[in-house]
Write a protein that holds these residues in place. Structure first.
Motif, PDB file in Angstrom:
ATOM      1  N   HIS A 166      -9.366  -2.503  -5.423  1.00  0.00           N
ATOM      2  CA  HIS A 166      -9.810  -1.114  -5.328  1.00  0.00           C
ATOM      3  C   HIS A 166      -9.588  -0.437  -6.678  1.00  0.00           C
ATOM      4  O   HIS A 166      -8.706  -0.835  -7.448  1.00  0.00           O
ATOM      5  N   TYR A 200      -9.238   3.420  -8.768  1.00  0.00           N
ATOM      6  CA  TYR A 200      -8.923   4.837  -8.635  1.00  0.00           C
ATOM      7  C   TYR A 200      -9.143   5.537  -9.975  1.00  0.00           C
ATOM      8  O   TYR A 200      -8.887   4.978 -11.038  1.00  0.00           O
ATOM      9  N   GLN A 241      -7.942   8.970 -12.016  1.00  0.00           N
ATOM     10  CA  GLN A 241      -6.942  10.035 -12.021  1.00  0.00           C
ATOM     11  C   GLN A 241      -7.222  10.994 -13.172  1.00  0.00           C
ATOM     12  O   GLN A 241      -7.035  10.639 -14.343  1.00  0.00           O
ATOM     13  N   PRO A 265      -4.541  10.636  -7.756  1.00  0.00           N
ATOM     14  CA  PRO A 265      -5.615   9.646  -7.885  1.00  0.00           C
ATOM     15  C   PRO A 265      -6.662   9.835  -6.797  1.00  0.00           C
ATOM     16  O   PRO A 265      -6.375  10.347  -5.715  1.00  0.00           O
ATOM     17  N   TYR A 289      -7.266   3.053 -12.570  1.00  0.00           N
ATOM     18  CA  TYR A 289      -6.333   2.020 -12.135  1.00  0.00           C
ATOM     19  C   TYR A 289      -6.995   1.089 -11.126  1.00  0.00           C
ATOM     20  O   TYR A 289      -7.676   1.560 -10.205  1.00  0.00           O
ATOM     21  N   GLN A 339      -6.201  -1.811  -8.119  1.00  0.00           N
ATOM     22  CA  GLN A 339      -5.120  -2.010  -7.142  1.00  0.00           C
ATOM     23  C   GLN A 339      -5.481  -3.155  -6.209  1.00  0.00           C
ATOM     24  O   GLN A 339      -6.639  -3.300  -5.811  1.00  0.00           O
ATOM     25  N   PHE A 377      -0.512  -2.152  -8.530  1.00  0.00           N
ATOM     26  CA  PHE A 377      -1.488  -1.424  -9.331  1.00  0.00           C
ATOM     27  C   PHE A 377      -1.622  -2.092 -10.688  1.00  0.00           C
ATOM     28  O   PHE A 377      -0.694  -2.746 -11.173  1.00  0.00           O
ATOM     29  N   THR A 401      -2.177  -1.791 -14.882  1.00  0.00           N
ATOM     30  CA  THR A 401      -1.433  -1.041 -15.894  1.00  0.00           C
ATOM     31  C   THR A 401      -2.102   0.276 -16.277  1.00  0.00           C
ATOM     32  O   THR A 401      -1.471   1.130 -16.884  1.00  0.00           O
TER      33      THR A 401
END
Lengths: 119, 112
Positions: free
Chosen positions: B36, B38, B40, B46, B89, B91, B103, B105
């Motif tokens: 997945h 995200y 932010q 996020p 990110y 995940q 997650f 880095t």
């Protein structure tokens, strides 16, 4: 539409216990979801720290085992994070999030709450 | 240290295409766990951008796309826009860590 809201003390003393609650509104906390906690130290990336499912089964980040407890209170429609023996390394923004299933990602997030570990 | 590695930063001019890699191993992405992504934005929580490797939640522009192959995954942003400047990110989950979540880095996308 499900909404999440974190609450708890913003300051915790070293060696103390960090306790946060995540309130669930707009939906059922008893449905088959994973309820998760994610944290983000200042200026750093996201860190998955643990989850609890609708049956009460928990899954924690291995490096936090022994210090972390996640629980759910269905009557209050909330789930909680408890982290003991905290140090400055536990200073972070803590987010609660919903994970409907492993294949669907963390689709609803709280706004986050800042916890500082300091004397 | 994270078990999913991303480039620290990528950049592109408006309208260009950028890609972000997420490199894992046989115990996470390579084990079949979904990836997945995200987004932010500064000072915010996020937001789920891509789920299940390549699916977009309702409301996410089709400029964002995801893919997965072997032990890696990628996020592509086409037609880069100023509002895409954010941290991204990946995940997934890891069987060597008791199937706990992990997650990446994180990657800072800069629009030039």
């Amino acid at each position: 539409q499900v909404q999440l809201q974190e609450s708890g003390p913003g300051l915790v003393k070293p060696s103390g216990t960090l306790s946060l609650t995540c309130g669930v509104s707009g939906g059922s906390i008893s449905s088959s979801n994973y309820w998760s906690w994610v944290r983000q130290p200042p200026g750093k990336g996201l860190e998955w720290i643990g989850e609890i499912d609708h049956s009460g089964s928990t899954n924690y980040k291995p490096s936090l085992m022994g210090r972390i407890t996640i629980s759910v209170d269905k009557s209050k429609k909330q789930f909680s994070l408890r982290l003991t023996s905290v140090t400055a390394a536990d200073t972070a923004v803590y987010y609660c999030a919903r994970d409907p299933a492993r294949s669907l990602g963390l689709d609803v997030w709280g706004q986050g709450t800042t916890v500082t570990v300091s004397s | 240290q994270s078990v999913l590695t991303q480039p620290p930063s990528v950049s592109g001019a408006p309208g260009q295409r950028v890609t972000i890699s997420c490199t894992g191993s046989s115990s996470n992405i390579g084990a079949g766990y979904d990836v997945h992504w995200y987004q932010q934005l500064p000072g915010t929580a996020p937001k789920l951008l891509i789920y299940g490797n390549s699916n977009r939640p309702s409301g996410v522009p089709d400029r964002f796309s995801g893919s997965k192959s072997g032990t890696s995954a990628s996020l592509a942003i086409t037609g880069l826009r100023a509002e895409d400047e954010a941290d991204y990110y990946c995940q997934s989950y890891d069987s060597s860590l008791s199937s706990s979540g992990v997650f990446g880095t994180g990657t800072k996308v800069t629009v030039l």
